[in-house]
Motif scaffolding. Structure first.
Motif, PDB file in Angstrom:
ATOM      1  N   ALA A  10     -18.633 -26.073   5.870  1.00 19.93           N
ATOM      2  CA  ALA A  10     -19.300 -25.392   4.079  1.00 19.93           C
ATOM      3  C   ALA A  10     -20.214 -23.908   5.201  1.00 19.93           C
ATOM      4  O   ALA A  10     -20.104 -23.216   4.724  1.00 19.93           O
ATOM      5  N   MET A  11     -20.375 -24.417   6.045  1.00 19.26           N
ATOM      6  CA  MET A  11     -21.169 -23.189   7.123  1.00 19.26           C
ATOM      7  C   MET A  11     -20.351 -22.048   7.391  1.00 19.26           C
ATOM      8  O   MET A  11     -21.264 -20.756   6.907  1.00 19.26           O
ATOM      9  N   VAL A  12     -19.475 -22.674   7.837  1.00 17.52           N
ATOM     10  CA  VAL A  12     -18.516 -21.268   8.138  1.00 17.52           C
ATOM     11  C   VAL A  12     -18.342 -20.545   6.929  1.00 17.52           C
ATOM     12  O   VAL A  12     -18.045 -19.276   7.208  1.00 17.52           O
ATOM     13  N   LYS A  23     -26.376 -20.865   4.463  1.00 16.37           N
ATOM     14  CA  LYS A  23     -26.146 -20.671   6.153  1.00 16.37           C
ATOM     15  C   LYS A  23     -26.990 -21.194   6.197  1.00 16.37           C
ATOM     16  O   LYS A  23     -26.928 -21.844   7.017  1.00 16.37           O
ATOM     17  N   ASP A  24     -28.093 -20.867   6.442  1.00 21.41           N
ATOM     18  CA  ASP A  24     -29.208 -21.119   7.134  1.00 21.41           C
ATOM     19  C   ASP A  24     -30.211 -23.403   6.233  1.00 21.41           C
ATOM     20  O   ASP A  24     -30.496 -24.068   7.097  1.00 21.41           O
ATOM     21  N   SER A  25     -29.588 -23.693   5.462  1.00 23.86           N
ATOM     22  CA  SER A  25     -29.558 -24.688   4.742  1.00 23.86           C
ATOM     23  C   SER A  25     -28.729 -25.840   5.060  1.00 23.86           C
ATOM     24  O   SER A  25     -29.263 -26.363   5.963  1.00 23.86           O
ATOM     25  N   LEU A  26     -27.772 -25.098   4.882  1.00 22.84           N
ATOM     26  CA  LEU A  26     -26.526 -26.316   6.051  1.00 22.84           C
ATOM     27  C   LEU A  26     -27.246 -26.241   7.457  1.00 22.84           C
ATOM     28  O   LEU A  26     -26.342 -26.903   8.210  1.00 22.84           O
ATOM     29  N   SER A  27     -27.499 -25.169   8.175  1.00 21.91           N
ATOM     30  CA  SER A  27     -27.642 -24.867   9.542  1.00 21.91           C
ATOM     31  C   SER A  27     -28.900 -26.105   9.590  1.00 21.91           C
ATOM     32  O   SER A  27     -28.692 -26.789  10.842  1.00 21.91           O
TER      33      SER A  27
END
Length: 148
Positions: A10-12, A23-27
């Motif tokens: 999901a981040m990709v 992206k930051d949240s998933l990271s």
């Protein structure tokens, strides 16, 4: 596929879509999952992964609740993170499902009419059965309603 792999994928996707906030949240979620895996020194079980996600949700909710009303930037960021984290959280049990588990525990303990005095004994058996599947406050409230 483990939750780490799902979050990484999901981040990709978020990176490809140039969605920086997602992206930051998933990271951050991926980092929490990896840290839990490192602490355990083994792969996480599904229940452990769900516990990490729920912990992140709880902490982000606290950040949202504790932020002053005039700090809309903090509140908006926390709300966006919560929305992303909830996508990966397991569904919690509802009151009806919790009531069924409580009835099963009452039958197991041989208690027909639960009283407030029985609450500790019931919770001791009940909580391991609903751990990670239901909110503890909701379980406690449901049991309290039944012991009235």
């Amino acid at each position: 596929m483990s939750k780490i792999d799902v979050v990484r994928a999901a981040m990709v996707e978020a990176m490809k879509a140039k969605d920086k906030a997602r992206k930051d949240s998933l990271s951050m979620l991926l980092s929490a999952l990896k840290n839990a895996q490192i602490d355990k020194r083994a792969d996480l079980t599904e229940d452990e992964e769900n516990a990490v996600v729920k912990k992140e949700i709880r902490q982000t909710q606290e950040t949202y609740d504790m932020a002053p009303a005039d700090r809309t930037d903090i509140r908006e960021e926390a709300a966006a993170r919560l929305a992303v984290y909830k996508e990966f959280a397991p569904e919690d049990m509802n009151v009806e499902q919790i009531t069924e588990v409580i009835k099963g525990v009452l039958a197991e303990l041989g208690i027909e009419k639960p009283t407030v005095a029985d609450k500790g004994k019931i919770m001791k058996v009940l909580m391991p059965k609903v751990k990670g599947k239901a909110d503890g406050k909701l379980v406690n409230q449901t049991l309290a309603d039944m012991t009235k």
